[in-house]
Design a protein around this motif. Structure first.
Motif, mmCIF file in Angstrom:
data_model
loop_
_atom_site.group_PDB
_atom_site.id
_atom_site.type_symbol
_atom_site.label_atom_id
_atom_site.label_comp_id
_atom_site.label_asym_id
_atom_site.label_seq_id
_atom_site.Cartn_x
_atom_site.Cartn_y
_atom_site.Cartn_z
ATOM 1 N N VAL A 1 0.939 -0.959 -0.202
ATOM 2 C CA VAL A 1 -0.135 -0.428 -0.380
ATOM 3 C C VAL A 1 0.531 1.560 -0.554
ATOM 4 C CG1 VAL A 1 -1.782 1.210 1.134
ATOM 5 C CG2 VAL A 1 -1.788 -1.045 0.815
ATOM 6 N N PHE A 2 0.565 1.444 -1.359
ATOM 7 C CA PHE A 2 1.541 3.431 -0.827
ATOM 8 C C PHE A 2 0.480 4.239 -0.602
ATOM 9 C CE2 PHE A 2 3.916 1.976 -4.996
ATOM 10 C CZ PHE A 2 5.130 1.765 -4.592
ATOM 11 N N THR A 3 0.359 5.120 0.934
ATOM 12 C CA THR A 3 -0.208 5.583 1.949
ATOM 13 C C THR A 3 -0.678 6.851 1.144
ATOM 14 O OG1 THR A 3 1.631 5.915 3.058
ATOM 15 C CG2 THR A 3 0.624 3.907 3.796
ATOM 16 N N ASN A 4 0.598 7.673 0.327
ATOM 17 C CA ASN A 4 0.294 8.574 0.102
ATOM 18 C C ASN A 4 -0.418 9.117 -0.528
ATOM 19 O OD1 ASN A 4 2.195 8.087 -1.848
ATOM 20 N ND2 ASN A 4 3.449 9.932 -2.077
ATOM 21 N N LYS A 5 -0.735 7.908 -2.111
ATOM 22 C CA LYS A 5 -1.838 7.837 -2.718
ATOM 23 C C LYS A 5 -2.801 7.231 -3.016
ATOM 24 C CE LYS A 5 1.318 10.616 -4.934
ATOM 25 N NZ LYS A 5 0.166 12.135 -5.870
ATOM 26 N N ARG B 1 10.648 -1.426 -5.710
ATOM 27 C CA ARG B 1 11.949 -2.285 -6.625
ATOM 28 C C ARG B 1 12.388 -3.260 -4.659
ATOM 29 N NH1 ARG B 1 15.396 0.827 -8.491
ATOM 30 N NH2 ARG B 1 14.003 0.928 -10.689
ATOM 31 N N GLN B 2 12.862 -1.746 -4.631
ATOM 32 C CA GLN B 2 13.501 -2.225 -2.819
ATOM 33 C C GLN B 2 12.374 -3.006 -2.018
ATOM 34 O OE1 GLN B 2 13.854 1.252 -0.090
ATOM 35 N NE2 GLN B 2 15.310 0.062 1.159
ATOM 36 N N CYS B 3 10.951 -2.769 -2.014
ATOM 37 C CA CYS B 3 9.917 -2.917 -1.271
ATOM 38 C C CYS B 3 9.794 -5.115 -1.647
ATOM 39 C CB CYS B 3 8.698 -2.748 -1.175
ATOM 40 S SG CYS B 3 7.154 -3.801 -0.466
ATOM 41 N N LEU B 4 10.056 -5.372 -2.800
ATOM 42 C CA LEU B 4 9.670 -6.508 -3.646
ATOM 43 C C LEU B 4 10.959 -7.260 -3.138
ATOM 44 C CD1 LEU B 4 8.442 -5.888 -7.173
ATOM 45 C CD2 LEU B 4 7.118 -7.115 -4.994
ATOM 46 N N SER B 5 12.284 -6.355 -3.197
ATOM 47 C CA SER B 5 13.203 -6.779 -2.281
ATOM 48 C C SER B 5 13.650 -7.637 -1.659
ATOM 49 C CB SER B 5 14.387 -6.481 -3.495
ATOM 50 O OG SER B 5 14.738 -5.803 -1.868
ATOM 51 N N ARG C 1 -7.729 1.879 1.667
ATOM 52 C CA ARG C 1 -6.855 1.347 2.902
ATOM 53 C C ARG C 1 -7.532 0.742 3.664
ATOM 54 N NH1 ARG C 1 -4.819 1.694 7.618
ATOM 55 N NH2 ARG C 1 -6.484 3.785 7.957
ATOM 56 N N LYS C 2 -8.099 1.514 4.365
ATOM 57 C CA LYS C 2 -9.177 0.163 5.308
ATOM 58 C C LYS C 2 -10.085 -1.296 4.712
ATOM 59 C CE LYS C 2 -12.938 0.956 8.952
ATOM 60 N NZ LYS C 2 -13.873 1.941 9.433
ATOM 61 N N GLU C 3 -10.206 -0.752 3.336
ATOM 62 C CA GLU C 3 -10.960 -1.908 3.167
ATOM 63 C C GLU C 3 -9.932 -2.626 2.789
ATOM 64 O OE1 GLU C 3 -12.953 -3.030 -1.300
ATOM 65 O OE2 GLU C 3 -12.265 -1.188 -0.823
ATOM 66 N N VAL C 4 -9.266 -2.362 2.267
ATOM 67 C CA VAL C 4 -7.503 -3.489 1.862
ATOM 68 C C VAL C 4 -6.793 -4.477 3.003
ATOM 69 C CG1 VAL C 4 -5.284 -3.695 0.999
ATOM 70 C CG2 VAL C 4 -6.974 -2.468 -0.208
ATOM 71 N N MET C 5 -6.554 -3.330 4.329
ATOM 72 C CA MET C 5 -6.373 -3.906 5.203
ATOM 73 C C MET C 5 -7.292 -5.061 6.325
ATOM 74 S SD MET C 5 -3.413 -2.997 5.942
ATOM 75 C CE MET C 5 -3.159 -3.446 7.293
ATOM 76 N N GLN C 6 -9.072 -4.782 5.900
ATOM 77 C CA GLN C 6 -9.830 -5.942 6.281
ATOM 78 C C GLN C 6 -9.475 -7.169 5.748
ATOM 79 O OE1 GLN C 6 -13.021 -3.516 6.279
ATOM 80 N NE2 GLN C 6 -13.284 -3.052 8.624
ATOM 81 N N TYR C 7 -9.256 -7.240 4.445
ATOM 82 C CA TYR C 7 -9.626 -8.313 3.763
ATOM 83 C C TYR C 7 -7.699 -8.873 3.912
ATOM 84 C CZ TYR C 7 -8.665 -10.669 -0.708
ATOM 85 O OH TYR C 7 -9.302 -12.056 -1.922
ATOM 86 N N ALA C 8 -7.008 -8.172 3.936
ATOM 87 C CA ALA C 8 -6.029 -8.970 3.926
ATOM 88 C C ALA C 8 -5.509 -9.553 5.456
ATOM 89 C CB ALA C 8 -4.687 -7.419 3.812
ATOM 90 N N ARG C 9 -5.877 -8.989 6.210
ATOM 91 C CA ARG C 9 -6.324 -9.172 7.289
ATOM 92 C C ARG C 9 -7.125 -10.928 7.718
ATOM 93 N NH1 ARG C 9 -7.203 -4.184 10.444
ATOM 94 N NH2 ARG C 9 -5.259 -3.099 10.810
ATOM 95 N N SER C 10 -7.553 -10.904 7.159
ATOM 96 C CA SER C 10 -9.132 -11.602 7.343
ATOM 97 C C SER C 10 -7.658 -13.164 6.439
ATOM 98 C CB SER C 10 -10.207 -11.654 6.486
ATOM 99 O OG SER C 10 -10.119 -11.590 4.799
ATOM 100 N N SER D 1 -4.978 -13.887 6.094
ATOM 101 C CA SER D 1 -3.393 -13.622 6.359
ATOM 102 C C SER D 1 -2.222 -13.436 5.575
ATOM 103 C CB SER D 1 -3.172 -14.513 7.151
ATOM 104 O OG SER D 1 -4.240 -15.206 8.363
ATOM 105 N N ILE D 2 -2.996 -12.470 5.217
ATOM 106 C CA ILE D 2 -1.840 -11.845 4.075
ATOM 107 C C ILE D 2 -1.053 -10.801 4.095
ATOM 108 C CG2 ILE D 2 -1.602 -10.903 1.309
ATOM 109 C CD1 ILE D 2 -4.393 -11.867 0.920
ATOM 110 N N PRO D 3 0.397 -10.927 4.554
ATOM 111 C CA PRO D 3 1.270 -9.991 4.702
ATOM 112 C C PRO D 3 0.699 -8.418 3.864
ATOM 113 C CG PRO D 3 2.552 -11.487 3.624
ATOM 114 C CD PRO D 3 0.977 -12.151 3.017
ATOM 115 N N VAL D 4 0.805 -7.003 4.645
ATOM 116 C CA VAL D 4 0.618 -6.509 3.970
ATOM 117 C C VAL D 4 2.038 -5.380 4.392
ATOM 118 C CG1 VAL D 4 -0.500 -4.306 4.426
ATOM 119 C CG2 VAL D 4 -1.252 -5.920 4.347
ATOM 120 N N ALA D 5 2.759 -4.108 3.219
ATOM 121 C CA ALA D 5 3.735 -4.317 3.121
ATOM 122 C C ALA D 5 3.100 -1.979 2.864
ATOM 123 C CB ALA D 5 4.841 -3.782 2.379
ATOM 124 N N MET D 6 3.098 -0.994 4.326
ATOM 125 C CA MET D 6 2.670 -0.249 3.954
ATOM 126 C C MET D 6 3.783 1.137 3.956
ATOM 127 S SD MET D 6 -0.551 -0.265 6.006
ATOM 128 C CE MET D 6 -1.618 1.490 6.198
#
Length: 93
Positions: free
Chosen positions: A49-53, A85-89, A59-68, A70-75
């Motif tokens: 999640v690119f939080t500034n855009k 690129r850095q996040c994926l590595s 964001r709230k909808e996606v976080m609920q989906y991921a938590r339900s 157990s998908i890791p989230v990088a904010m």
């Protein structure tokens, strides 16, 4: 690995996908303006999640989906190609 990117800039969408492909990652990109993002995400191994855009509601909808599921989230606040690129590595180890 399959990842989903939420947020970012429309003009960089193609570059996000190409950068991920070079890292061996299949990337789905949602700029945050779509309705019902969680219904379109499908199966994914990582959510970025690119939080500034992205809107608070998206964001709230996606976080609920991921938590339900157990998908890791990088904010991440920044939305550049090098940030992706850095996040994926960091998460493909």
């Amino acid at each position: 690995m399959c990842a989903t990117l939420i947020g970012g800039m429309d003009r960089l969408k193609r570059e996000y996908i190409d950068t991920a492909r070079k890292s061996g990652v299949d990337l789905k990109v949602f700029t945050g303006k779509e309705n019902r993002i969680s219904g379109q995400m499908g199966s994914t191994d990582l959510v970025i999640v690119f939080t500034n855009k992205v809107s608070h509601s998206a964001r709230k909808e996606v976080m609920q989906y991921a938590r339900s599921r157990s998908i890791p989230v990088a904010m991440i606040h920044s939305c550049g190609i090098s940030t992706l690129r850095q996040c994926l590595s960091n998460h493909s180890r």
